[in-house]
Enzyme design. Structure first.
Site, PDB file in Angstrom:
ATOM      1  N   LYS A   1      92.312  49.351  41.150  1.00 54.95           N
ATOM      2  CA  LYS A   1      92.756  47.974  40.869  1.00 54.95           C
ATOM      3  C   LYS A   1      91.729  47.318  39.967  1.00 54.95           C
ATOM      4  O   LYS A   1      90.525  47.549  40.128  1.00 54.95           O
ATOM      5  CB  LYS A   1      92.894  47.165  42.169  1.00 54.95           C
TER       6      LYS A   1
ATOM      7  N   GLU B   1      96.640  36.260  43.568  1.00 55.36           N
ATOM      8  CA  GLU B   1      95.749  35.613  44.542  1.00 55.36           C
ATOM      9  C   GLU B   1      95.689  34.114  44.315  1.00 55.36           C
ATOM     10  O   GLU B   1      95.458  33.647  43.186  1.00 55.36           O
ATOM     11  CB  GLU B   1      94.340  36.234  44.431  1.00 55.36           C
TER      12      GLU B   1
HETATM   13  O1  KIV Z   1      88.492  42.608  46.879  1.00 58.74           O
HETATM   14  C1  KIV Z   1      89.481  42.350  47.585  1.00 58.74           C
HETATM   15  O2  KIV Z   1      89.438  42.427  48.817  1.00 58.74           O
HETATM   16  C2  KIV Z   1      90.703  41.938  46.925  1.00 58.74           C
HETATM   17  C3  KIV Z   1      91.823  41.429  47.769  1.00 58.74           C
HETATM   18  C4  KIV Z   1      91.498  40.120  48.362  1.00 58.74           C
HETATM   19  C5  KIV Z   1      93.101  41.409  47.031  1.00 58.74           C
HETATM   20  O3  KIV Z   1      90.796  42.004  45.741  1.00 58.74           O
END
Ligand code: KIV
Length: 271
Positions: free
Chosen positions: A120, A189
């Site tokens: 991600k 978010e």
């Molecule tokens: O780093 C993380 O935990 C996140 C989530 C809050 C989506 O990116």
């Protein structure tokens, strides 16, 4: 409440099918083997090794300091625990912003050395070339828009994003670009629920919300927050499903008392 746990491993294709079938997707963060085993056994669809590990595991004020090596170390334990859930590893700050080549190199390292299923990264049009290169290299990518904590110094805090029309329009545009580029999912978010629902309808990939209302295709929370382990943090969107912090303190207090007054260990707890 019982949850139907699939025996087979979750895939990005199945997540897309869940969106099409209107089945909500459950995502939680995980950072270590023991808790990840419980999260996986409970039936969570996706475990995210978030760079929030920088906060909840390492005690930093921001996500920015965590490194690729540290993310790989944590992700290995989560991967060993994952019998069902798809495991996504956050690409840390600085590991993908510089160039397409560096982004692909770091993502390949993360996949090869941790064994995770996907990565991600935070951002829209600005990092589209990196995302396209990664997807062309066969790396499944989850996008992240709205409040992107790696940009906290630019935003000047962790407030609600995309309240104004210009930022909301840009977010919708970015989401469409990420979707067209082939991201298998997008995290939204801390944005208004109405905008999140609009984005969810506008893109073909599953949209996972955190502080983005219930019009998304699924939800994500930080595990330590929702278990009540992280007691100082209480944004409006956070529901605590347990108060484990209190239970841990009570158990540790009872242990200390038992050690001090020598009621632990008893004869039957000795050899
Ligand atoms: O780093 C993380 O935990 C996140 C989530 C809050 C989506 O990116």
């Amino acid at each position: 409440m019982s949850v139907h746990v699939q025996n087979t491993k979750m895939t990005t294709a199945r997540l897309r099918a869940m969106k099409q079938n209107g089945e909500q997707i459950s995502v939680l963060t995980a950072y270590d083997f023991t808790l990840a085993s419980l999260v996986d056994e409970a039936g969570t669809d996706v475990m995210l090794v978030g760079d929030s590990a920088s906060n909840v595991v390492c005690g930093n004020a921001y996500t920015l300091p965590i490194t690729v090596d540290e993310m790989i170390f944590l992700t290995r334990g989560v991967v060993r625990a994952a019998k069902h859930a798809l495991v996504v590893c956050d690409m840390p700050f600085g590991s993908y912003q510089v160039s397409e080549e560096e982004a692909v190199r770091n993502a390949v390292r993360i996949l090869k050395e941790s064994g995770c299923d996907a990565v991600k990264l935070e951002g829209g049009e600005d990092i589209l070339p990196q995302i396209k290169h990664m997807i062309h290299a066969g790396i499944p990518v989850m996008g992240h828009l709205g409040l992107t904590p790696q940009s906290v110094n630019q935003f000047g805090g962790y407030g609600l994003r995309a309240k104004e029309k210009a930022e909301a329009d840009k977010l919708l545009h970015d989401a469409k670009l990420l979707d067209e580029a082939g991201c298998f999912s997008i995290v939204l978010e801390k944005i208004p629920a109405e905008l999140a629902a609009q984005v969810t309808k506008a893109v073909s990939c599953p949209v996972i919300g955190i502080g983005a209302g219930n019009g998304c295709d699924g939800q994500v929370l930080v595990l330590h927050d929702m278990l009540g382990l992280n007691q100082g943090f209480q944004p409006k969107f956070l529901r605590r499903f347990a108060q484990l912090g209190e239970q841990v303190k009570q158990a540790v207090g009872e242990y200390i008392t038992a050690v001090k007054d020598q009621t632990f260990p008893k004869a039957e707890e000795s050899y």
